[in-house]
Design a protein around this motif. Structure first.
Motif, PDB file in Angstrom:
ATOM      1  N   ALA A  35       0.818  -1.202   0.000  1.00  0.00           N
ATOM      2  CA  ALA A  35       0.000   0.000   0.000  1.00  0.00           C
ATOM      3  C   ALA A  35       0.850   1.248   0.000  1.00  0.00           C
ATOM      4  N   ALA A  36       0.231   2.376  -0.261  1.00  0.00           N
ATOM      5  CA  ALA A  36       0.932   3.642  -0.206  1.00  0.00           C
ATOM      6  C   ALA A  36       1.361   3.916   1.223  1.00  0.00           C
ATOM      7  N   VAL A  37       2.389   4.773   1.360  1.00  0.00           N
ATOM      8  CA  VAL A  37       3.092   4.924   2.627  1.00  0.00           C
ATOM      9  C   VAL A  37       2.179   5.235   3.792  1.00  0.00           C
ATOM     10  N   ALA A  38       1.384   6.276   3.738  1.00  0.00           N
ATOM     11  CA  ALA A  38       0.604   6.677   4.897  1.00  0.00           C
ATOM     12  C   ALA A  38      -0.471   5.693   5.257  1.00  0.00           C
ATOM     13  N   ALA A  39      -1.192   5.198   4.274  1.00  0.00           N
ATOM     14  CA  ALA A  39      -2.261   4.256   4.546  1.00  0.00           C
ATOM     15  C   ALA A  39      -1.703   3.023   5.222  1.00  0.00           C
ATOM     16  N   ALA A  40      -0.548   2.566   4.775  1.00  0.00           N
ATOM     17  CA  ALA A  40       0.062   1.373   5.358  1.00  0.00           C
ATOM     18  C   ALA A  40       0.472   1.627   6.795  1.00  0.00           C
ATOM     19  N   THR A  85      -4.396   5.950  -1.386  1.00  0.00           N
ATOM     20  CA  THR A  85      -3.472   6.719  -0.547  1.00  0.00           C
ATOM     21  C   THR A  85      -4.108   7.030   0.798  1.00  0.00           C
ATOM     22  N   GLY A  86      -3.278   7.518   1.719  1.00  0.00           N
ATOM     23  CA  GLY A  86      -3.745   7.817   3.060  1.00  0.00           C
ATOM     24  C   GLY A  86      -4.485   9.134   3.147  1.00  0.00           C
ATOM     25  N   THR A  87      -5.026   9.411   4.333  1.00  0.00           N
ATOM     26  CA  THR A  87      -5.856  10.611   4.531  1.00  0.00           C
ATOM     27  C   THR A  87      -5.408  11.439   5.734  1.00  0.00           C
ATOM     28  N   GLU A  88      -4.202  11.204   6.227  1.00  0.00           N
ATOM     29  CA  GLU A  88      -3.727  11.932   7.403  1.00  0.00           C
ATOM     30  C   GLU A  88      -3.543  13.418   7.100  1.00  0.00           C
TER      31      GLU A  88
END
Length: 282
Positions: A28-33, A123-126
């Motif tokens: 997965a993409a960095v942030a989501a992982a 991708t993540g949502t932070e």
């Protein structure tokens, strides 16, 4: 439970985690992982139901013994070296198809097998609590800012280390940017690393995460500009070091991300991956 991320130069690797999160970190993409791993560390349950032993090895990206990345105090980090000389870039904003054509493939770098990221490219949502730290959160999300015109993801695995618990696995995020904004990606990261050295907090995804500090690392000579830095996540007392190498050529940016979930060594992003990818970009 709040998730706390300690950002340091060198940290201990995470030795236990759920199988499902291990696989998601690898693909997965960095942030989501990272967010998923933090949540799993607090909840202690296995949401993925896959074989965690093999996934743990694939998810790690530790260097071979004696090859840990050098550390340096935040206030004495070495200046980035001048980029290697090469033919001028075309400067074009590449389409997704053109990025895919320019991306590394198996055989470009000895021993590395390259494949598209499996399991999707979400991708993540932070979101960072401080505006000046937003570029760092965006990179953790797997979505570099300024926003890309096109993006492709690749997974790079060192086949010569097959079977080793510390097999090197690197995620590549290859992006193209319009209106000269590619240079802004590295410029904003440099500024953010300086401004957010004391840490910041993000919210979103699985819950809040706190980053204690940010420090830069030496970057290889590559492309028109290159920058590297490290963060280390802490889950249940175990530290998970993460390394980012970012290189720009023309209107394209390649970000390489490696994590170590197995032992105490800092993960390595082989310089050959960075330099070869930069050379392939038009």
């Amino acid at each position: 439970m709040d998730d706390t991320i300690e950002v340091i130069e060198v940290g201990d690797g995470m030795t236990t985690r759920t199988a499902g999160t291990a696989r998601r970190i690898a693909i997965a993409a960095v942030a989501a992982a990272l967010t998923t791993v933090l949540a799993a560390g607090c909840e202690g349950d296995d949401k993925g139901g896959r074989d965690g032993k093999d996934d743990a090895r694939k998810a790690s990206a530790a260097p071979s013994p004696g090859t840990a990345a050098p550390s340096a105090p935040a206030d004495s980090a070495p200046a980035d070296p001048a980029p290697a000389e090469s033919a001028p870039s075309s400067g074009r904003t590449l389409t997704k198809a053109e990025l895919a054509k320019a991306a590394l493939v198996t055989g470009d770098v000895p021993h590395f097998v390259v494949s598209p990221m499996q399991g999707g490219e979400e991708t993540g949502t932070e979101q960072a609590d401080k505006q000046e730290c937003r570029p760092l959160a965006a990179m953790i999300n797997g979505a570099p800012e300024p926003v890309a015109a096109a993006t492709v993801f690749r997974t790079l695995v060192d086949a010569s280390e097959e079977g080793k618990e510390t097999q090197t696995v690197v995620t590549e995020i290859l992006t193209s940017h319009a209106n000269g904004s590619a240079a802004g990606v590295l410029r904003s990261l440099r500024t953010a690393v300086e401004a957010c050295a004391g840490g910041f907090t993000t919210h979103g995804g699985e819950g809040p995460s706190t980053y204690a500090a940010v420090r830069r690392l030496p970057a290889p000579r590559a492309g028109d500009d290159a920058f590297a830095y490290q963060v280390t996540g802490a889950v249940g007392g175990a530290k998970v070091p993460l390394v980012f190498h970012v290189v720009r050529r023309g209107a394209s940016v390649a970000t390489f991300y490696a994590a170590n979930f197995v032992d105490a060594r800092t993960p390595e992003v082989p310089a050959a991956l960075v330099t070869e990818q930069a050379a392939k970009l038009p």
